[in-house]
Design a protein around this motif. Sequence first.
Motif, PDB file in Angstrom:
ATOM      1  N   PHE A  33       0.661  -1.365   0.055  1.00  0.00           N
ATOM      2  CA  PHE A  33      -0.018  -0.163   0.009  1.00  0.00           C
ATOM      3  C   PHE A  33       1.051   1.401   0.045  1.00  0.00           C
ATOM      4  CE2 PHE A  33      -3.407  -2.725   0.975  1.00  0.00           C
ATOM      5  CZ  PHE A  33      -4.505  -2.183   0.562  1.00  0.00           C
ATOM      6  N   GLU A  34       1.978   1.423   0.785  1.00  0.00           N
ATOM      7  CA  GLU A  34       2.826   2.372   0.670  1.00  0.00           C
ATOM      8  C   GLU A  34       3.432   2.691  -0.913  1.00  0.00           C
ATOM      9  OE1 GLU A  34       6.876   3.979   2.891  1.00  0.00           O
ATOM     10  OE2 GLU A  34       6.589   1.659   2.900  1.00  0.00           O
ATOM     11  N   LEU A  35       3.586   1.731  -1.572  1.00  0.00           N
ATOM     12  CA  LEU A  35       4.165   1.664  -2.821  1.00  0.00           C
ATOM     13  C   LEU A  35       2.975   2.187  -3.715  1.00  0.00           C
ATOM     14  CD1 LEU A  35       6.364   1.305  -5.117  1.00  0.00           C
ATOM     15  CD2 LEU A  35       5.379  -0.987  -5.480  1.00  0.00           C
ATOM     16  N   VAL A  36       1.783   1.537  -3.510  1.00  0.00           N
ATOM     17  CA  VAL A  36       0.682   2.112  -4.481  1.00  0.00           C
ATOM     18  C   VAL A  36       0.565   3.651  -4.131  1.00  0.00           C
ATOM     19  CG1 VAL A  36      -1.717   1.911  -4.650  1.00  0.00           C
ATOM     20  CG2 VAL A  36      -0.397  -0.179  -4.526  1.00  0.00           C
ATOM     21  N   ASP A  37       0.655   3.894  -2.777  1.00  0.00           N
ATOM     22  CA  ASP A  37       0.353   5.491  -2.463  1.00  0.00           C
ATOM     23  C   ASP A  37       1.541   6.387  -3.008  1.00  0.00           C
ATOM     24  OD1 ASP A  37      -1.870   4.823  -1.071  1.00  0.00           O
ATOM     25  OD2 ASP A  37      -0.762   4.814   0.790  1.00  0.00           O
ATOM     26  N   GLU A  38       2.894   5.887  -3.142  1.00  0.00           N
ATOM     27  CA  GLU A  38       3.898   6.515  -3.477  1.00  0.00           C
ATOM     28  C   GLU A  38       3.642   6.763  -5.289  1.00  0.00           C
ATOM     29  OE1 GLU A  38       7.791   5.523  -2.828  1.00  0.00           O
ATOM     30  OE2 GLU A  38       7.304   4.895  -0.698  1.00  0.00           O
ATOM     31  N   VAL A  39       3.177   5.719  -6.071  1.00  0.00           N
ATOM     32  CA  VAL A  39       3.062   5.828  -7.400  1.00  0.00           C
ATOM     33  C   VAL A  39       1.872   6.582  -7.730  1.00  0.00           C
ATOM     34  CG1 VAL A  39       2.585   4.347  -9.461  1.00  0.00           C
ATOM     35  CG2 VAL A  39       4.128   3.576  -7.709  1.00  0.00           C
ATOM     36  N   ALA A  40       0.850   6.500  -7.025  1.00  0.00           N
ATOM     37  CA  ALA A  40      -0.218   7.440  -7.172  1.00  0.00           C
ATOM     38  C   ALA A  40       0.187   9.104  -7.146  1.00  0.00           C
ATOM     39  CB  ALA A  40      -1.627   7.280  -6.248  1.00  0.00           C
ATOM     40  N   ALA A  41       0.690   9.228  -5.978  1.00  0.00           N
ATOM     41  CA  ALA A  41       1.223  10.739  -5.816  1.00  0.00           C
ATOM     42  C   ALA A  41       2.166  10.977  -7.069  1.00  0.00           C
ATOM     43  CB  ALA A  41       2.230  10.906  -4.540  1.00  0.00           C
ATOM     44  N   ALA A  42       3.044  10.196  -7.770  1.00  0.00           N
ATOM     45  CA  ALA A  42       3.841  10.444  -8.634  1.00  0.00           C
ATOM     46  C   ALA A  42       3.112  10.864  -9.888  1.00  0.00           C
ATOM     47  CB  ALA A  42       5.011   9.325  -8.782  1.00  0.00           C
TER      48      ALA A  42
END
Length: 421
Positions: free
Chosen positions: A155-164
């Motif tokens: 989920f942390e990775l998903v959140d980072e990619v969404a922000a990117a």
Amino acid sequence: MIVSPLGGATCVECSAATVSVSDATPWCPSCEWQLDLYEPARRRPEFGWRWIDRRTHRLAYRLSRSQFDTLVADRLDRRGPGLARVVTIGISVLLLVLVALLAVFGVWLVVHDFPSLTIPFGLAALGLAATLRPRFGHLDASAEVLDRERAPALFELVDEVAAAVAAPAPDVVALDDGFNAYAGSVGLRRVRVLCIGLPAWGALPPQERVALLGHEMGHFVNGDVRRTLLTQPAFTMLGTAADLVRPVETAATGVERLGEMLVEGVQRLLARLLFGAHVLLVWLGQRDSQRAEYLADELAAKAGGSAAAASMLDAFLLSDAIEMVVRREARAGHGPDRWRIAADEARASAAASLPAMRQLSVRDRASLFASHPPQGLRSRMIRERQSHAAAVTLTEARLERIDSELTRHYERIVRDISWGG
């Protein structure tokens, strides 16, 4: 396997050696002479008449190439409504109004001067309106919804990619056993869903997984007309109506059969008119959908880096071979570590034929009904545009933590594949 040259064959346009792969009719890899050929043995019929399918294939091929040539030098981040989107939305709104009026008329026939002989007609109108209504969609029952507390690294990775990619994070993250991934909104509340196919996820290297997430979450912001509730009627309603009015053969004879033949003639004409309008709207909407896919690929490049995004698209071009070796390893009881090794080996063995496979995809996947551009044009779009460095870096250590969180899900996939043969 590529054969070049093919028995000494050369291009009649530029004299370069022709190539072929997968038993396709040869073409020129340099000027792409004969790449637009229609090969009925390599594709499923779309209209059922070969002469029509041949012409629509040529038209789809030209449209795909024209769109690529336009967008490769354009700003893909322009998300304003194009003509296709405006027309699709306008027709969808009109169809929704007509269905709403049909429902109101049905209610009026039922309650007006109740009880009366108009009740059956009112119920029929209400049934037709219910059949033609927009569908809100739902999460596939086979998908496993993940819990943020049990998969914090993912989920942390998903959140980072969404922000990117400047996209909202999904409300639901799920897993399934397909060699793919998808994102969309479901339900009346339009819940954002990201579903990751574990066989594909486990077979991809780290940065390609980032690019995959970037592409899928890019659909939350790329204006894809297929994914909005407002435009759904343009893609489904007229096709459903054509199915409803299409005549059904009966066993009637004599005078009854003569009367039915007259009615069937009217029904066939109406069904063809409705289906023709449906085809036109789908074709119009798919042009805009293909542009949205290019934008999602651009966002994938921004998230995971251009090299990883292009390589990820190549992996899906080779999906049959990669999925085969993943399933082979799963049947042997091996997990994602072995999947990646086997997938890398399959990709290495296909490296020599990959350029030709990219080109051939433009021939094989050209269609007026395709929601995605051919894989070869998609990877070429990334390679020919400005290169992007990765906004999100996924290290091997971090990847191990994510895969560790998904251990029981990988084990389920291994069991399902092993038991399924």
